[in-house]
Design a protein around this motif. Structure first.
Motif, PDB file in Angstrom:
ATOM      1  N   GLN B  31       2.054   3.548   0.807  1.00 42.03           N
ATOM      2  CA  GLN B  31       2.905   3.914  -0.318  1.00 42.03           C
ATOM      3  C   GLN B  31       2.175   4.645  -1.427  1.00 42.03           C
ATOM      4  OE1 GLN B  31       5.001   0.611  -1.914  1.00 42.03           O
ATOM      5  NE2 GLN B  31       6.082   1.796  -3.434  1.00 42.03           N
ATOM      6  N   SER B  32       1.038   4.127  -1.827  1.00 40.34           N
ATOM      7  CA  SER B  32       0.314   4.707  -2.955  1.00 40.34           C
ATOM      8  C   SER B  32      -1.151   4.829  -2.572  1.00 40.34           C
ATOM      9  CB  SER B  32       0.448   3.830  -4.202  1.00 40.34           C
ATOM     10  OG  SER B  32       1.795   3.642  -4.548  1.00 40.34           O
ATOM     11  N   PHE B  34      -5.268   5.747  -4.055  1.00 35.63           N
ATOM     12  CA  PHE B  34      -6.135   5.697  -5.216  1.00 35.63           C
ATOM     13  C   PHE B  34      -7.551   6.070  -4.817  1.00 35.63           C
ATOM     14  CE2 PHE B  34      -3.031   3.356  -7.693  1.00 35.63           C
ATOM     15  CZ  PHE B  34      -2.347   2.624  -6.737  1.00 35.63           C
ATOM     16  N   SER B  49      -5.244   7.625  -9.652  1.00 32.85           N
ATOM     17  CA  SER B  49      -4.223   7.573  -8.617  1.00 32.85           C
ATOM     18  C   SER B  49      -4.132   8.966  -7.992  1.00 32.85           C
ATOM     19  CB  SER B  49      -2.883   7.187  -9.222  1.00 32.85           C
ATOM     20  OG  SER B  49      -2.967   5.940  -9.878  1.00 32.85           O
ATOM     21  N   TYR B  51      -1.499  11.750  -6.222  1.00 36.96           N
ATOM     22  CA  TYR B  51      -0.089  12.100  -6.040  1.00 36.96           C
ATOM     23  C   TYR B  51       0.019  13.309  -5.109  1.00 36.96           C
ATOM     24  CZ  TYR B  51       0.090   9.212 -10.210  1.00 36.96           C
ATOM     25  OH  TYR B  51      -0.062   8.183 -11.102  1.00 36.96           O
ATOM     26  N   PHE B  91      -2.457   1.615  -0.743  1.00 38.88           N
ATOM     27  CA  PHE B  91      -1.643   0.462  -1.154  1.00 38.88           C
ATOM     28  C   PHE B  91      -0.433   0.344  -0.249  1.00 38.88           C
ATOM     29  CE2 PHE B  91       0.350  -2.457  -4.074  1.00 38.88           C
ATOM     30  CZ  PHE B  91       1.700  -2.154  -4.045  1.00 38.88           C
ATOM     31  N   ASN B  93       3.178  -1.589   0.122  1.00 37.18           N
ATOM     32  CA  ASN B  93       4.127  -2.308  -0.711  1.00 37.18           C
ATOM     33  C   ASN B  93       4.379  -3.732  -0.208  1.00 37.18           C
ATOM     34  OD1 ASN B  93       5.950  -2.404  -2.939  1.00 37.18           O
ATOM     35  ND2 ASN B  93       7.606  -2.358  -1.455  1.00 37.18           N
ATOM     36  N   GLN B  94       4.382  -3.906   1.117  1.00 35.54           N
ATOM     37  CA  GLN B  94       4.604  -5.244   1.659  1.00 35.54           C
ATOM     38  C   GLN B  94       3.401  -6.109   1.318  1.00 35.54           C
ATOM     39  OE1 GLN B  94       5.104  -5.344   5.880  1.00 35.54           O
ATOM     40  NE2 GLN B  94       5.680  -7.481   5.933  1.00 35.54           N
ATOM     41  N   GLY B  95       3.585  -7.075   0.425  1.00 37.22           N
ATOM     42  CA  GLY B  95       2.477  -7.933   0.013  1.00 37.22           C
ATOM     43  C   GLY B  95       1.614  -7.303  -1.053  1.00 37.22           C
ATOM     44  N   GLY B  96       1.679  -5.986  -1.143  1.00 40.42           N
ATOM     45  CA  GLY B  96       0.944  -5.285  -2.188  1.00 40.42           C
ATOM     46  C   GLY B  96      -0.544  -5.226  -2.005  1.00 40.42           C
ATOM     47  N   LYS B  97      -1.021  -5.384  -0.788  1.00 39.49           N
ATOM     48  CA  LYS B  97      -2.470  -5.396  -0.596  1.00 39.49           C
ATOM     49  C   LYS B  97      -3.032  -3.982  -0.644  1.00 39.49           C
ATOM     50  CE  LYS B  97      -2.219  -5.243   4.442  1.00 39.49           C
ATOM     51  NZ  LYS B  97      -2.382  -6.048   5.682  1.00 39.49           N
ATOM     52  N   LEU B  98      -4.293  -3.912  -1.011  1.00 37.73           N
ATOM     53  CA  LEU B  98      -5.039  -2.668  -0.969  1.00 37.73           C
ATOM     54  C   LEU B  98      -5.915  -2.673   0.283  1.00 37.73           C
ATOM     55  CD1 LEU B  98      -6.285  -2.287  -4.663  1.00 37.73           C
ATOM     56  CD2 LEU B  98      -4.297  -1.209  -3.585  1.00 37.73           C
ATOM     57  N   PHE B 100      -9.168  -0.734   1.776  1.00 35.97           N
ATOM     58  CA  PHE B 100     -10.277   0.084   1.315  1.00 35.97           C
ATOM     59  C   PHE B 100     -10.949   0.802   2.470  1.00 35.97           C
ATOM     60  CE2 PHE B 100     -11.132  -1.194  -3.116  1.00 35.97           C
ATOM     61  CZ  PHE B 100     -10.239  -2.241  -3.245  1.00 35.97           C
ATOM     62  N   GLY B 101     -11.382   2.032   2.178  1.00 38.89           N
ATOM     63  CA  GLY B 101     -12.320   2.667   3.069  1.00 38.89           C
ATOM     64  C   GLY B 101     -13.704   2.071   2.844  1.00 38.89           C
TER      65      GLY B 101
END
Lengths: 117, 110
Positions: B31-32, B34, B49, B51, B91, B93-98, B100-101
């Motif tokens: 979803q997102s 960073f 962020s 876009y 990111f 959305n489900q659970g909102g976890k990030l 990472f590489g």
């Protein structure tokens, strides 16, 4: 500027002992997280917490791990019986999570370095 | 295939150089996006962020190509203080976890 705080900064423990890592998220945030980073490796998601319950957990987050929000400010990670491989940096994070605006950003605490001997 | 994959690095560049970081992600439901920066043994800190339209913050420019599932970060006129590990982060959305590489280390030399 509000920030996430964590205590202790460094915890040394013997294998098999229980440890509790503490975090104070940013006050108006609704979502809380624990991540860990083993030395030299990437940051890994452990668990997310919202509305007083776990919303998602990773394979790493087995029965030895638990999280709790005992009061309105603290967020804790407990490891019941530590293993050598639990040695890592543990980061707490929080995000606002409100509808609208840039709510996906997670802010990280300075971490607790856990050393299991 | 790794969920988030970055250039292995390290990058060693002189002050004033332009440096580009590349990142790909495997889950099209992401979803997102960073870029975080991490100094040695410190917490990840949000750099910017990312876009779809591309965004710029001073010397830093981030781009996202959803069709290619590709994210980039460009640092112009690099400073000694830019030395750090740059983390590409996705990111869900489900659970909102990030997710990472593994990070790309940058060392800017005088």
């Amino acid at each position: 500027e509000p920030e996430v705080t964590q205590t202790p900064s460094h915890q040394v423990t013997q294998m098999g002992q229980e440890v509790i890592l503490r975090c104070v998220p940013i006050s108006n945030h609704l979502y809380f997280y624990w991540y860990r980073q083993i030395l030299g490796q990437k940051v890994e998601f452990l668990v997310s917490f919202y509305n007083n319950e776990i919303s998602e957990k990773s394979e790493i987050f087995d029965d030895q791990f638990s999280v709790e929000r005992p009061d309105g400010s603290n967020f804790t990670l407990k490891i019941r019986s530590t293993k050598l491989e639990d040695s890592a940096m543990y980061f707490c994070a929080s995000r606002v999570g409100l509808a609208g605006g840039s709510t996906d950003t997670q802010y990280f605490g300075p971490g607790t370095r856990l050393t299991v001997l | 295939r790794k969920e988030v994959e970055q250039d292995p690095g390290p990058f060693n560049v002189p002050e004033g150089a332009t440096v580009a970081f590349n990142c790909t992600y495997s889950n099209s439901a992401s979803q997102s996006f960073f870029w975080y920066r991490q100094d040695c043994r410190k917490e990840p800190k949000l750099l910017m962020s990312v876009y779809s339209s591309g965004n710029e913050d001073g010397r830093f420019t981030a781009q996202l190509n959803r069709a290619s599932q590709y994210i980039s970060l460009l640092i112009r006129d690099s400073k000694l203080s830019d030395s750090a590990t740059y983390l590409c982060v996705v990111f869900y959305n489900q659970g909102g976890k990030l997710i990472f590489g593994q990070g790309t280390e940058l060392s800017v030399k005088p």
